[in-house]
Design an enzyme around this catalytic site. Structure first.
Site, PDB file in Angstrom:
ATOM      1  N   GLY A  48       4.972  -6.741  -0.538  1.00  0.00           N
ATOM      2  CA  GLY A  48       4.168  -7.801   0.054  1.00  0.00           C
ATOM      3  C   GLY A  48       2.722  -7.375  -0.094  1.00  0.00           C
ATOM      4  N   GLU A  49       1.944  -7.586   0.922  1.00  0.00           N
ATOM      5  CA  GLU A  49       0.543  -7.146   0.872  1.00  0.00           C
ATOM      6  C   GLU A  49       0.428  -5.943   1.802  1.00  0.00           C
ATOM      7  OE1 GLU A  49      -1.273  -8.607  -1.457  1.00  0.00           O
ATOM      8  OE2 GLU A  49      -2.661  -6.988  -0.988  1.00  0.00           O
ATOM      9  N   SER A  50       0.166  -4.775   1.221  1.00  0.00           N
ATOM     10  CA  SER A  50       0.234  -3.555   2.026  1.00  0.00           C
ATOM     11  C   SER A  50      -0.807  -3.525   3.145  1.00  0.00           C
ATOM     12  CB  SER A  50       0.093  -2.313   1.142  1.00  0.00           C
ATOM     13  OG  SER A  50      -1.118  -2.346   0.438  1.00  0.00           O
ATOM     14  N   CYS A  80       7.220  -1.142  -3.632  1.00  0.00           N
ATOM     15  CA  CYS A  80       5.900  -1.691  -3.916  1.00  0.00           C
ATOM     16  C   CYS A  80       4.933  -1.487  -2.728  1.00  0.00           C
ATOM     17  CB  CYS A  80       6.053  -3.149  -4.324  1.00  0.00           C
ATOM     18  SG  CYS A  80       4.710  -3.706  -5.363  1.00  0.00           S
ATOM     19  N   ARG A  98      -3.440   1.160  -5.802  1.00  0.00           N
ATOM     20  CA  ARG A  98      -2.963  -0.219  -5.650  1.00  0.00           C
ATOM     21  C   ARG A  98      -3.339  -1.077  -6.850  1.00  0.00           C
ATOM     22  NH1 ARG A  98      -5.298  -2.908  -0.731  1.00  0.00           N
ATOM     23  NH2 ARG A  98      -3.841  -4.519  -1.400  1.00  0.00           N
ATOM     24  N   ILE A 127       5.282  -6.372  -9.726  1.00  0.00           N
ATOM     25  CA  ILE A 127       4.403  -7.462  -9.288  1.00  0.00           C
ATOM     26  C   ILE A 127       3.176  -6.871  -8.609  1.00  0.00           C
ATOM     27  CG2 ILE A 127       4.247  -9.537  -7.856  1.00  0.00           C
ATOM     28  CD1 ILE A 127       7.366  -9.654  -8.066  1.00  0.00           C
ATOM     29  N   ARG A 128       2.070  -6.960  -9.260  1.00  0.00           N
ATOM     30  CA  ARG A 128       0.842  -6.308  -8.769  1.00  0.00           C
ATOM     31  C   ARG A 128       1.184  -4.918  -8.205  1.00  0.00           C
ATOM     32  NH1 ARG A 128      -2.932  -8.194  -5.212  1.00  0.00           N
ATOM     33  NH2 ARG A 128      -1.338  -9.104  -3.897  1.00  0.00           N
ATOM     34  N   HIS A 163       9.917  -3.889  -7.803  1.00  0.00           N
ATOM     35  CA  HIS A 163      10.827  -4.603  -6.900  1.00  0.00           C
ATOM     36  C   HIS A 163      12.230  -4.526  -7.470  1.00  0.00           C
ATOM     37  CE1 HIS A 163       7.945  -6.790  -4.282  1.00  0.00           C
ATOM     38  NE2 HIS A 163       7.125  -6.485  -5.270  1.00  0.00           N
ATOM     39  N   GLU A 165      14.809  -5.757  -5.858  1.00  0.00           N
ATOM     40  CA  GLU A 165      15.619  -6.794  -5.201  1.00  0.00           C
ATOM     41  C   GLU A 165      15.511  -8.157  -5.872  1.00  0.00           C
ATOM     42  OE1 GLU A 165      12.793  -5.629  -4.327  1.00  0.00           O
ATOM     43  OE2 GLU A 165      11.520  -7.230  -3.560  1.00  0.00           O
TER      44      GLU A 165
HETATM   45  N1  GLN Z   1      -0.518  -5.498  -4.545  1.00  0.00           N
HETATM   46  C1  GLN Z   1       0.169  -5.273  -3.305  1.00  0.00           C
HETATM   47  C2  GLN Z   1      -0.586  -4.308  -2.426  1.00  0.00           C
HETATM   48  O1  GLN Z   1      -1.426  -3.614  -2.874  1.00  0.00           O
HETATM   49  C3  GLN Z   1       1.571  -4.769  -3.533  1.00  0.00           C
HETATM   50  C4  GLN Z   1       2.341  -5.773  -4.334  1.00  0.00           C
HETATM   51  C5  GLN Z   1       3.779  -5.880  -4.009  1.00  0.00           C
HETATM   52  O2  GLN Z   1       4.269  -5.366  -3.018  1.00  0.00           O
HETATM   53  N2  GLN Z   1       4.449  -6.609  -4.829  1.00  0.00           N
HETATM   54  O3  GLN Z   1      -0.331  -4.258  -1.268  1.00  0.00           O
END
Ligand code: GLN
Length: 181
Positions: A48-50, A80, A98, A127-128, A163, A165
């Protein structure tokens, strides 16, 4: 009785992890408060977004609970943003950068060789994703992608920059929570 795996459910891809656990006949519990840690056999820190996850986890007093849980030696899977969080709170001896694989549009799928888990390749999504720049002595590197570690283990903690999952593989969850291939 089925093992109960908690998923930190503040934000991020909670449902996807729950779906994998269901496939493995493991029970999942959404973890939002301290009392949700009770009787868990394992814990997932999802992507998600850390920054969001760590700010809210701190505000709800969950960081201390995660640390306590890690000490219990029960298995933890961080994916992630979950990996970023584990490194940030000192549970994983790794330096991570990140978003180092690029932006959302640069997301990609890859077939990874993870010999300890499977003979054949395992399809996963980046993903990112964060890049693991270096790891401490206690950390084992279980898989690399383009020569960079992407799956690492520190005792009871397994952390992936990707990821597992999203594309439906159960193999990584099976490995960490059921100790099986
Ligand atoms: N870019 C997100 C972060 O820095 C991590 C991306 C993800 O969990 N898919 O938090």
């Amino acid at each position: 009785m089925a093992k109960k795996i908690g998923i930190l459910a503040i934000h991020g891809d909670v449902a996807e992890h729950a779906a994998i656990l269901r496939k493995l006949k493991l029970d999942s519990v959404e973890v939002r408060t301290k009392k949700d840690f009770k009787n868990l056999d394992g814990l997932i820190l999802p992507g998600g977004e850390s920054t969001t996850i760590s700010k809210l986890a701190e505000r709800f007093g969950l960081i201390a609970e995660i640390k306590k849980f890690a000490k219990s030696r029960k298995p933890i899977l961080g994916t992630c943003a979950g990996l970023i969080l584990l490194a940030k709170i000192g549970l994983l001896d790794a330096k991570v950068e990140r978003n180092a694989y690029g932006r959302q549009l640069d997301s990609f799928e890859a077939d990874l060789k993870i010999p300890i888990i499977s003979k054949g390749p395992i399809s996963v999504a980046f993903i990112r994703a964060p890049k693991i720049l270096s790891t401490g002595k206690v950390v084992e590197v279980l898989a690399k992608f383009e020569k960079v570690p992407v799956l690492i283990r520190q005792k009871n903690i397994l952390a992936a920059s990707f990821h597992p999952e999203i594309l439906g593989t159960t193999s990584i969850h099976k490995f960490i929570f059921l100790n099986a291939k």
